[in-house]
Design a protein around this motif. Structure first.
Motif, PDB file in Angstrom:
ATOM      1  N   ASP A  23       4.278   5.925  -4.330  1.00 56.97           N
ATOM      2  CA  ASP A  23       3.888   7.228  -4.876  1.00 56.97           C
ATOM      3  C   ASP A  23       5.044   7.822  -5.685  1.00 56.97           C
ATOM      4  OD1 ASP A  23       1.384   7.079  -3.744  1.00 56.97           O
ATOM      5  OD2 ASP A  23       1.846   8.395  -2.047  1.00 56.97           O
ATOM      6  N   THR A  24       6.241   7.706  -5.139  1.00 58.16           N
ATOM      7  CA  THR A  24       7.412   8.211  -5.860  1.00 58.16           C
ATOM      8  C   THR A  24       7.684   7.360  -7.092  1.00 58.16           C
ATOM      9  OG1 THR A  24       8.375   9.041  -3.794  1.00 58.16           O
ATOM     10  CG2 THR A  24       9.866   8.767  -5.664  1.00 58.16           C
TER      11      THR A  24
ATOM     12  N   GLN B  40       8.129  16.128  -7.796  1.00 53.18           N
ATOM     13  CA  GLN B  40       7.183  16.397  -8.874  1.00 53.18           C
ATOM     14  C   GLN B  40       7.298  17.840  -9.358  1.00 53.18           C
ATOM     15  OE1 GLN B  40       4.448  14.287 -10.460  1.00 53.18           O
ATOM     16  NE2 GLN B  40       5.034  15.991 -11.792  1.00 53.18           N
TER      17      GLN B  40
ATOM     18  N   THR C 271       7.960  13.745  -2.178  1.00 49.80           N
ATOM     19  CA  THR C 271       7.488  13.415  -3.517  1.00 49.80           C
ATOM     20  C   THR C 271       6.979  14.664  -4.227  1.00 49.80           C
ATOM     21  OG1 THR C 271       6.879  11.207  -2.725  1.00 49.80           O
ATOM     22  CG2 THR C 271       5.933  11.915  -4.837  1.00 49.80           C
ATOM     23  N   ALA C 272       6.333  15.544  -3.475  1.00 47.31           N
ATOM     24  CA  ALA C 272       5.845  16.800  -4.063  1.00 47.31           C
ATOM     25  C   ALA C 272       7.004  17.665  -4.537  1.00 47.31           C
ATOM     26  CB  ALA C 272       4.986  17.549  -3.051  1.00 47.31           C
TER      27      ALA C 272
ATOM     28  N   ASP D 108       5.534   5.913  -8.880  1.00 47.88           N
ATOM     29  CA  ASP D 108       4.560   6.324  -9.894  1.00 47.88           C
ATOM     30  C   ASP D 108       5.040   7.564 -10.654  1.00 47.88           C
ATOM     31  OD1 ASP D 108       2.897   4.248  -9.259  1.00 47.88           O
ATOM     32  OD2 ASP D 108       1.458   5.446  -8.120  1.00 47.88           O
ATOM     33  N   VAL D 109       5.679   8.487  -9.945  1.00 48.63           N
ATOM     34  CA  VAL D 109       6.227   9.680 -10.612  1.00 48.63           C
ATOM     35  C   VAL D 109       7.350   9.268 -11.561  1.00 48.63           C
ATOM     36  CG1 VAL D 109       7.421  11.885 -10.268  1.00 48.63           C
ATOM     37  CG2 VAL D 109       5.590  11.200  -8.705  1.00 48.63           C
TER      38      VAL D 109
ATOM     39  N   ILE E 121      10.361  18.178 -11.520  1.00 50.03           N
ATOM     40  CA  ILE E 121      10.127  17.577 -12.836  1.00 50.03           C
ATOM     41  C   ILE E 121       9.229  18.477 -13.684  1.00 50.03           C
ATOM     42  CG2 ILE E 121       8.957  15.669 -14.008  1.00 50.03           C
ATOM     43  CD1 ILE E 121      10.160  13.774 -12.003  1.00 50.03           C
ATOM     44  N   ASP E 122       8.234  19.092 -13.067  1.00 47.59           N
ATOM     45  CA  ASP E 122       7.370  20.017 -13.811  1.00 47.59           C
ATOM     46  C   ASP E 122       8.193  21.146 -14.431  1.00 47.59           C
ATOM     47  OD1 ASP E 122       5.113  18.559 -13.186  1.00 47.59           O
ATOM     48  OD2 ASP E 122       4.528  19.828 -11.492  1.00 47.59           O
TER      49      ASP E 122
ATOM     50  N   TYR F 268       7.256   9.661 -15.958  1.00 47.03           N
ATOM     51  CA  TYR F 268       8.190  10.467 -16.747  1.00 47.03           C
ATOM     52  C   TYR F 268       9.353   9.624 -17.271  1.00 47.03           C
ATOM     53  CZ  TYR F 268       5.444  14.302 -14.959  1.00 47.03           C
ATOM     54  OH  TYR F 268       4.398  15.146 -14.675  1.00 47.03           O
TER      55      TYR F 268
END
Length: 420
Positions: free
Chosen positions: A227-228, A163, A159-160, A230-231, A166-167, A235
């Motif tokens: 958690d994923t 993220q 997931t990190a 939520d990401v 995506i950042d 977005y």
């Protein structure tokens, strides 16, 4: 009087034809009715039937579709004693309907060319129409345009990782690069289903939810996938009105590079093929902190055909149905219909799949590499609608994670799992 009698007999014959569904078949034609439960290929099935009927003197094919659930529609057909010769159903329906209604196909030649056929009590009852899989659909061109560097989906595992990518995309100018479908079947039967499928024993996991020995909010698989999710939500281009997002619009935006990611499956291609799509499209596993699962898609045999054993279907109809299935597997035109016309990943090793679409090529690559987690095929018919509605509430920010987990637990505590 003779003229009157002749007129009456003629009218009776016309009425008999109308009563038989309005199909005036030639006397030497065998009718094969096919139920299609896959919306994305209905027009292709109808066109195939029309071409078949124009080129075959002995067999006529009629294709039907219903938007009802498969189980409800088939129940209606059996109650009216009007079954289809061939029915396309989901895997779980083969287990529930097959033992009573399907003929044994064990002796068919194609059985040796697939690992996806469904057998019950030693009898092959289900013919696998295709292999389908779920994951994150991506537009590599859009990602590279935003980040300024080459994209390798194999580098996005956690997931990190997701993220961080995506950042970079957001920094590159695409503020909301994700699409999420609102449909209950996508949210409940596809995304949430991975919570069950990523347990080593889904049946035991569900039994634990039912008897209260499993707390979903404390389950690491549930939390990793949420958690994923939520990401993805954060977005989502439609996050201000997520339940208003139209599937076809989302798919078009991904295909044409207005989005970078969308959760879905290779079936989504059917709504992208006529767009101005990018060349660098594909599918990757859902990123998560679940080692061993974040490098695999979830999938396998999807839709299945079975041939009915009902007394009002003749042996000639059943043989024609067998011939049709063999046409799909062993005839070049049948192969082309599956892989090019319908854009389906074939479940048979002898079928060339070079002409597959980008998402299906990804699925085939994962399947060939042994990197598919099996679908869980034993959900009750109301699972995706009831639990999917709970996911919709979570997506719309009407319920928090603990409340969502509680609703899923309540569903299972009040539900009888499908018997296997």
């Amino acid at each position: 009087m003779k003229r009157l009698i002749a007129t009456i007999l003629t009218l009776a014959m016309i009425m008999a034809l109308v009563a038989c569904g309005g199909s005036a078949l030639a006397a030497d034609k065998v009718l094969v009715t096919i139920f299609n439960s896959k919306m994305e290929i209905q027009s292709q099935m109808e066109e195939m039937a029309e071409e078949w009927n124009d080129t075959h003197d002995d067999v006529e094919i009629e294709v039907y579709y219903s938007s009802d659930t498969v189980a409800a529609h088939m129940s209606t057909k059996y109650a009216s004693k009007d079954p289809y010769v061939i029915s396309m159903v989901d895997a779980k329906d083969i287990y529930s309907l097959g033992p009573e209604h399907a003929i044994d196909l064990s002796d068919e030649q194609w059985v040796g060319d697939t690992t996806q056929a469904i057998s019950v009590d030693g009898k092959v009852l289900g013919f696998p129409l295709c292999v389908e899989a779920r994951g994150i659909l991506y537009n590599g061109d859009a990602i590279e345009a935003a980040t300024g560097k080459a994209f390798d989906p194999a580098t996005i595992k956690t997931t990190a990782d997701f993220q961080a990518l995506i950042d970079e995309i957001v920094a590159g100018g695409m503020e909301l690069p994700v699409g999420l479908q609102k449909e209950d079947w996508s949210l409940g039967a596809h995304y949430l289903a991975e919570v069950y499928e990523m347990h080593d024993d889904p049946d035991a996991f569900i039994a634990g939810i039912k008897d209260g020995s499993v707390s979903l909010i404390d389950d690491p698989v549930f939390n990793a996938l949420m958690d994923t999710f939520d990401v993805l939500m954060a977005y989502n281009y439609a996050k201000d009105a997520p339940i208003s997002a139209e599937r076809e619009v989302t798919e078009m935006m991904l295909a044409e590079g207005e989005l970078c990611f969308k959760f879905g499956g290779n079936w989504d291609w059917s709504n992208m093929v006529d767009t101005n799509y990018s060349e660098n499209l594909g599918m990757m596993p859902v990123p998560s902190d679940l080692d061993g699962y974040n490098t695999t898609l979830v999938g396998g045999g999807s839709k299945y055909f079975f041939i009915d054993n009902s007394d009002n279907i003749s042996d000639e109809q059943r043989q024609a149905a067998k011939d049709f299935l063999n046409w799909l597997v062993n005839d070049a035109e049948g192969n082309t219909f599956l892989t090019e016309t319908c854009a389906l990943v074939p479940a048979f090793s002898n079928i060339n799949a070079d002409a597959l679409d980008p998402f299906s090529k990804s699925v085939k690559a994962y399947a060939d590499g042994g990197n598919l987690i099996d679908n869980y095929n034993y959900f009750p018919d109301d699972h995706y609608s009831i639990v999917g509605a709970s996911v919709q509430k979570y997506l719309a920010d009407q319920i928090d994670r603990a409340g969502f987990a509680a609703e899923v637990e309540d569903y299972w505590k009040n539900t009888t799992p499908v018997q296997q």
